[in-house]
Design an enzyme around this catalytic site. Structure first.
Site, short mmCIF file in Angstrom:
data_model
loop_
_atom_site.label_atom_id
_atom_site.label_comp_id
_atom_site.label_asym_id
_atom_site.label_seq_id
_atom_site.Cartn_x
_atom_site.Cartn_y
_atom_site.Cartn_z
N TYR A 438 -65.35 -25.09 61.95
CA TYR A 438 -63.94 -25.47 62.17
C TYR A 438 -63.19 -25.78 60.88
O TYR A 438 -63.80 -25.90 59.82
CB TYR A 438 -63.80 -26.55 63.24
CG TYR A 438 -64.35 -27.94 63.04
CD1 TYR A 438 -64.73 -28.45 61.82
CD2 TYR A 438 -64.47 -28.78 64.16
CE1 TYR A 438 -65.19 -29.75 61.69
CE2 TYR A 438 -64.95 -30.07 64.04
CZ TYR A 438 -65.30 -30.56 62.80
OH TYR A 438 -65.76 -31.83 62.68
N GLU A 439 -61.88 -25.82 60.97
CA GLU A 439 -61.01 -25.90 59.78
C GLU A 439 -61.28 -24.76 58.79
O GLU A 439 -61.15 -24.94 57.59
CB GLU A 439 -61.15 -27.25 59.07
CG GLU A 439 -60.75 -28.45 59.89
CD GLU A 439 -59.31 -28.41 60.37
OE1 GLU A 439 -58.50 -27.71 59.76
OE2 GLU A 439 -59.02 -29.08 61.37
N GLY A 440 -61.60 -23.61 59.33
CA GLY A 440 -61.90 -22.44 58.49
C GLY A 440 -63.40 -22.34 58.26
O GLY A 440 -63.99 -23.22 57.64
#
Lengths: 596, 596
Positions: A438-440
């Site tokens: 998550y968050e890239g």
């Protein structure tokens, strides 16, 4: 298993590696010296050790649940969040003007680590709220700021980031949610958002969604995306809560880990349109979202450090208690606690070295962040900004990837008991796996590192950092101790490997993007390894001086040994990774897609 | 997600690397040539793809459950196990005299892989039954053989291995279960055994427990342990089932993975003593148990290959379907399936190369096993035995450790969807973690590799294998292709690193055991890497010839690329690991235990 905040190691980094004395000379941070850091961290430890950490396993056993559009969080979470807000922790790094504490990131980052060690699922709510605050501070109108910031900073309300849609994950160009302008200046928002962390819950009075959507008629792709505030409850002019807005949770996900953190599917506008307020200007949403993302990415990196620390503490505890087999050196004639066995020590050292290395890297980066925002000299600000921006994908990518290794070793130290859920080690293993996603994802961080952070300036920032490393190498050479020599050998080899990789990346991204991106994640892992290893080498130099001065010798000896371990067991991986990057593209690019 | 058995790759290894033509020249294996292998594997694939694989996710959703002393397995398991037994699969490698098929391990190992890819939780029941059969064949009296073998081989009954007790995990010297001799020649067995896989279930009429216990008055430590058969139901002279024996399941564990496989706590003798029958002679139990263990360790290694293959297939499927972002090389003007993205390809190639490398290593070892048992020349048997025994800890340790990397990448390829349980990728990640623990942790495998397999003969066997690798290096040099040259470079560096490590281990185990054992797992990982990489290099040489001859070109090209990838991205890790082993002990040994 209780959690004890590693205050000593944090304060060592803050004092000697992040150089808090320098941070406290920055305008606005005059009171934020070592003493403040110590006082804040001790207070923070109390809350996390005593209140939030005990809820971690509870959250795994009794996850957030969904019923009739409502999400019930794990029993105890709501009260703990109240204490968190009332203690001023949500506002730690936020401006005093809106009720925050205005402390530097150099201190705040250590608090972020503690909260996430205590309870990663719980910590996600403040983490996302921080992102919303950051976006409003940067791009929100005075009215939006006045309406939302104080309540977010006090912990009365919480925030979310709404990016992902079923067809738009890593690729935000594919966002389809839409916003129709209304005569009163508001917008009506329609669409489906997925994977929304704390998108719905019962811990706060209101939820402030920051939502990416396209204004009617906006251009395609990333240049047509705007950012909106869509509160769960509309806010009356006097600040009280008004009508329920047209945003509804339709389900939450059944996940492998962070089960207490509700991951919501949110439906916007099914009953006429959700009322949204534009943040900043139309079509600049992605730019604002990146402000939140960058803050969040750094924080997710700290989550990697945090869960690694927690897994390490648990493994050490078990290794001290569990008695099994005689030591191989015959030093005891009976079965011994397994911490006596060399391979158990090696596993614990791997966990410790990776955790300490990544913590040191993150806290050093935090100091650069503080200087990049507060230093009076524009040139110094710029240099620190470049350094910090280079470090963000490493803090995010490397620290989270290492947390997979550490939490896996954590289970391994426990043997068969590690596989039994009630032991608790398995939870860290399951929880950690979200961090590289998550968050890239790590690949997205690597794209950022290759593109914006390396190729764009022809590798200048990266090579300037390598140059800084040679200063440390020179100091190691001057030390002359056996440990310093050993670390010097590995650091030099790793730094040279990094330089090779930088030159390859900077030189080939345009001409042969497939070859460069085939090695982008290895490049990130190499860079992260070198940066963390560099900080461990700096730590060794400090610790050697302290030992010579007779200060805190046991702690400092352990730091030296850990730095040595990092060099021989982790930095030693660097030259091989360089080979994969610089000479290994053929094995990727030549594979026909049909052949998989 | 359905499973498709990788028949082509298996048969490539069986034909070209394991050399089935040579195996079929061994007495007793005359009919077991390539055609037989192909026919057996195809039939095996049908059962696993069609019947057993669809039950894998079911088993995770509806695990084995415990109620009133009884274990209910996942719906469908009982019927599938019936089909497994009736198809003759339990007896595949067992003697024709007792109803088995008498096929070589070179073929059987591929079937083991398929079964475990299809459903690892299910496969554990046959795996443990194989171990019981093996122990009885080796050490059981004619009466025990007559009573138990046919029923075990037909799948009517199943077997278990009862080693672990709460205080005796890796250290079997600590076993406390006891056996009192009775006047009729039987024993009464008392004690608690934990972590007993399929220790209780509803899939077969009877369960034959192989149990380690101490006969009254036996010496302490491992020299006082005996092996007993303790059936769940006593067996009448006519083979029918008699009274319920005094062994009872008191609970099953709540585990992170392999949830369908019941892990039982068994209580022996709470109601007067469980009737047990001595296997072989008193106090030689550990020796017999090692026969089971070695078979089981190899099989667990195949589980590593198996779950890696399954995770790979799932990831490839997702990467073909999921559309996200444009290719970095601008080759498409729209978003593409993510398999186009270099980092996704790199992840898939890592998964593929590790899986193929470990499969090749295991099948080559299987051929050595067959020769070690069936070759007419005693010297050849001995050489093959030494080779096989060196490989067992590598097949077990390296293949299972790599399966952690592969299943983690499998989740990663799926992005956020990978963290959602319903996607299925997470199950492989959770299931795989047991593999580095049971049947001896990776550290226990490494102890075996360091002690019995390397130090004991002064490194002779290991260095002889290194010598064999130089033959492959010479062939790579003769090939002259760019791929062969690249692989040669890495293989030579890795082999030299291995030789260094062997000399260090052989030279220092006695004088400085702590230093050697601080690097024992890295030594195992290095050795496994080199052995798997060597087989990939051999595969490349075969594939180049086939391409030159125009045979099966697409498959062979993919094999070449995969071998190249293995060299540049996996073998390239070897020199760094050598440094950790040979120069890295200080970072482990110097750490004070109090400092953790």
């Amino acid at each position: 298993m209780s959690y004890i905040a590693p205050l000593k190691d944090m304060l060592f980094d803050i004092e000697h590696l992040a150089n808090i004395a320098q941070v406290s000379q920055l305008p606005g941070f005059e009171d934020a010296g070592l003493e403040t850091a110590q006082a804040v961290l001790e207070e923070c430890a109390k809350l996390n050790e005593g209140v939030i950490s005990p809820l971690n396993w509870e959250g795994d056993k009794y996850p957030s649940s969904f019923h009739d559009g409502k999400v019930s969080t794990t029993p105890g979470f709501k009260d703990a969040f109240k204490q968190y807000g009332e203690g001023g922790w949500q506002g730690l790094q936020h401006p005093v003007d809106f009720g925050g504490q205005g402390l530097p990131k150099t201190i705040g980052a250590a608090c972020t680590e503690m909260l996430n060690s205590a309870n990663m699922s719980f910590a996600l709510c403040p983490l996302l709220t921080d992102g919303a605050i950051e976006a409003l501070l940067t791009a929100g109108s005075d009215e939006l700021k006045a309406t939302y910031l104080e309540k977010l900073i006090s912990g009365q309300w919480t925030g979310t980031m709404n990016l992902t849609e079923p067809q738009a994950g890593s690729d935000l160009a594919a966002v389809r949610s839409r916003a129709e302008p209304q005569p009163d200046g508001t917008y009506k928002v329609f669409g489906t958002k997925i994977f929304i962390t704390y998108g719905e819950h019962d811990m706060a009075e209101n939820i402030v969604h920051l939502v990416l959507a396209r204004v009617t008629g906006a251009p395609e792709g990333v240049k047509g995306i705007s950012l909106f505030v869509v509160p769960k409850f509309l806010v009356n002019p006097d600040g009280s809560l008004g009508a329920r807005n047209d945003v509804h949770c339709v389900s939450i996900e059944h996940k492998m880990g962070i089960k207490a953190s509700p991951t919501a599917v949110l439906q916007y506008g099914d009953h006429g349109g959700a009322v949204g307020y534009l943040v900043g200007q139309e079509n600049r949403g992605l730019e604002y979202m990146f402000i939140m993302m960058n803050a969040a990415r750094y924080a997710v990196g700290m989550q990697g450090v945090a869960i690694a620390e927690r897994a390490y503490q648990k493994a050490v505890g078990y290794a001290r208690d569990r008695v099994q087999s005689r030591p191989v050196d015959g030093s005891l004639n009976t079965a011994a606690p397994i911490i006596h066995h060399p391979d158990v020590k090696r596993m614990l050292m791997t966990m410790r070295a990776l955790t300490e290395g990544c913590r040191a890297m993150a806290l050093t980066a935090a100091a650069a962040y503080d200087a990049s925002h507060h230093h009076p000299d524009a040139e110094v600000r710029k240099q620190n900004q470049a350094f910090y921006e280079f470090m963000v994908p490493l803090v995010k990518g490397y620290s989270t990837e290492m947390s997979l290794e550490v939490t896996s070793l954590g289970v391994q130290v426990h043997g068969g008991m590690g596989f039994i859920e009630e032991t608790g080690a398995a939870q860290y293993y399951r929880d950690a796996k979200i961090l590289t996603i998550y968050e890239g994802t790590t690949a997205i961080q690597a794209n950022d590192l290759v593109g914006r952070k390396t190729s764009r300036d022809g590798g200048q920032t990266a090579l300037a950092i390598a140059q800084q490393i040679t200063t440390t190498e020179a100091e190691l050479a001057r030390s002359g101790s056996a440990h310093a020599q050993a670390v010097l050998k590995r650091l030099t080899a790793a730094r040279l490997a990094f330089e090779d990789a930088v030159k390859f990346v900077a030189g080939h991204t345009k001409a042969d993007p497939n070859a460069v991106f085939a090695g982008s994640v290895p490049y990130l892992m190499l860079a992260g390894n070198v940066m963390a290893g560099w900080q461990m080498a700096r730590a060794l130099l400090v610790a050697e001086q302290k030992v010579a001065a007779g200060e805190d010798v046991a702690f400092m000896q352990a730091k030296i040994t850990t730095a040595r371990f990092y060099a021989d067991h982790v930095l030693s991986r660097a030259p091989g990774v360089r080979d994969s990057i610089v000479e290994g593209a053929a094995g990727v690019t030549e594979m026909a897609l049909e052949a998989f």
